[in-house]
Design a protein around this motif. Structure first.
Motif, PDB file in Angstrom:
ATOM      1  N   UNK A 114       0.778  -0.973   0.163  1.00  0.00           N
ATOM      2  CA  UNK A 114       0.281  -0.049  -0.046  1.00  0.00           C
ATOM      3  C   UNK A 114       1.109   1.014   0.032  1.00  0.00           C
ATOM      4  N   UNK A 115       2.045   1.850   0.460  1.00  0.00           N
ATOM      5  CA  UNK A 115       2.964   2.462   0.429  1.00  0.00           C
ATOM      6  C   UNK A 115       2.811   3.274  -0.370  1.00  0.00           C
ATOM      7  N   UNK A 116       3.095   3.679  -0.978  1.00  0.00           N
ATOM      8  CA  UNK A 116       3.022   4.787  -2.124  1.00  0.00           C
ATOM      9  C   UNK A 116       3.851   5.468  -2.073  1.00  0.00           C
ATOM     10  N   UNK A 117       4.498   5.861  -1.450  1.00  0.00           N
ATOM     11  CA  UNK A 117       5.485   6.696  -1.009  1.00  0.00           C
ATOM     12  C   UNK A 117       6.763   5.929  -1.257  1.00  0.00           C
ATOM     13  N   UNK A 118       6.799   4.346   0.097  1.00  0.00           N
ATOM     14  CA  UNK A 118       7.955   3.658  -0.905  1.00  0.00           C
ATOM     15  C   UNK A 118       7.735   3.178  -2.269  1.00  0.00           C
ATOM     16  N   UNK A 119       6.827   2.445  -2.461  1.00  0.00           N
ATOM     17  CA  UNK A 119       6.604   1.551  -4.169  1.00  0.00           C
ATOM     18  C   UNK A 119       7.689   3.043  -4.894  1.00  0.00           C
ATOM     19  N   UNK A 120       7.444   4.297  -4.490  1.00  0.00           N
ATOM     20  CA  UNK A 120       7.833   4.965  -5.651  1.00  0.00           C
ATOM     21  C   UNK A 120       9.449   5.345  -5.307  1.00  0.00           C
ATOM     22  N   UNK A 121      10.236   4.535  -4.617  1.00  0.00           N
ATOM     23  CA  UNK A 121      11.583   4.547  -3.874  1.00  0.00           C
ATOM     24  C   UNK A 121      11.926   3.811  -5.307  1.00  0.00           C
ATOM     25  N   UNK A 122      13.191   4.247  -5.881  1.00  0.00           N
ATOM     26  CA  UNK A 122      13.930   2.942  -6.076  1.00  0.00           C
ATOM     27  C   UNK A 122      13.859   2.089  -6.084  1.00  0.00           C
ATOM     28  N   UNK A 123      13.850   0.834  -7.197  1.00  0.00           N
ATOM     29  CA  UNK A 123      13.515  -0.594  -6.475  1.00  0.00           C
ATOM     30  C   UNK A 123      14.828  -1.532  -6.053  1.00  0.00           C
ATOM     31  N   UNK A 124      15.833  -1.019  -5.915  1.00  0.00           N
ATOM     32  CA  UNK A 124      16.866  -1.949  -5.202  1.00  0.00           C
ATOM     33  C   UNK A 124      17.055  -1.075  -3.644  1.00  0.00           C
ATOM     34  N   UNK A 125      16.600  -0.566  -3.475  1.00  0.00           N
ATOM     35  CA  UNK A 125      16.507   0.387  -1.808  1.00  0.00           C
ATOM     36  C   UNK A 125      16.186  -0.794  -1.542  1.00  0.00           C
ATOM     37  N   UNK A 126      17.135  -1.259  -0.343  1.00  0.00           N
ATOM     38  CA  UNK A 126      16.527  -2.610   0.869  1.00  0.00           C
ATOM     39  C   UNK A 126      15.463  -1.270   2.173  1.00  0.00           C
ATOM     40  N   UNK A 127      14.570  -1.932   2.402  1.00  0.00           N
ATOM     41  CA  UNK A 127      13.054  -1.356   3.473  1.00  0.00           C
ATOM     42  C   UNK A 127      12.967  -3.391   4.550  1.00  0.00           C
ATOM     43  N   UNK A 128      13.445  -2.443   5.532  1.00  0.00           N
ATOM     44  CA  UNK A 128      13.401  -3.372   6.389  1.00  0.00           C
ATOM     45  C   UNK A 128      12.998  -2.039   7.598  1.00  0.00           C
ATOM     46  N   UNK A 129      12.630  -3.317   8.612  1.00  0.00           N
ATOM     47  CA  UNK A 129      11.864  -2.280  10.157  1.00  0.00           C
ATOM     48  C   UNK A 129      11.843  -3.606  11.091  1.00  0.00           C
TER      49      UNK A 129
END
Length: 134
Positions: A114-129
């Motif tokens: 759902x998060x439009x901002x995260x999905x607007x970032x370059x696809x190679x950016x590693x997102x973790x939490x």
């Protein structure tokens, strides 16, 4: 397709103010003295976007939140462009009936779908939490 439009005005030095025409504005200061800089603003936007998703998803799960906070940090390249290589969120949540399974489900849905901002970032950016339940 829906178009999103903003306007940005220069305020002098490396300070700017902008937003959607006719709506509230925010300041961005590339020196970070009077307002967050552009990269901090990007982290804030990602945290706010995901945070909104998580709050709405948990409400649909009938989990009333008493407290919600997100910390966001990013690792940037040393070379220009100094873009993010990775972004890490720490979600702090407290609410009646909230458990780890529900919290992780809401966060996972936000970041993966759902998060439009995260999905607007370059696809190679590693997102973790990480998750912190109070």
């Amino acid at each position: 397709m829906a178009e999103t439009k903003v306007e940005l005005a220069w305020l002098g030095e490396l300070r700017f103010e902008g937003g959607e025409p006719g709506r509230p504005t925010l300041r961005i200061d590339s020196n970070g003295r009077e307002a967050p800089g552009p990269m901090h603003t990007l982290l804030l936007a990602a945290a706010a976007c995901s945070g909104s998703d998580v709050v709405e998803i948990l409400a649909k799960m009938r989990v009333p939140l008493a407290e919600f906070r997100v910390e966001a940090s990013g690792v940037r390249r040393d070379e220009v462009p100094r873009r993010f290589l990775s972004i890490h969120f720490v979600f702090h949540l407290r609410g009646e009936g909230l458990d780890e399974t529900k919290a992780r489900r809401a966060i996972d849905l936000s970041l993966s779908k759902y998060c439009s901002v995260v999905h607007s970032l370059a696809p190679d950016i590693i997102v973790s939490y990480d998750l912190r339940l109070a």
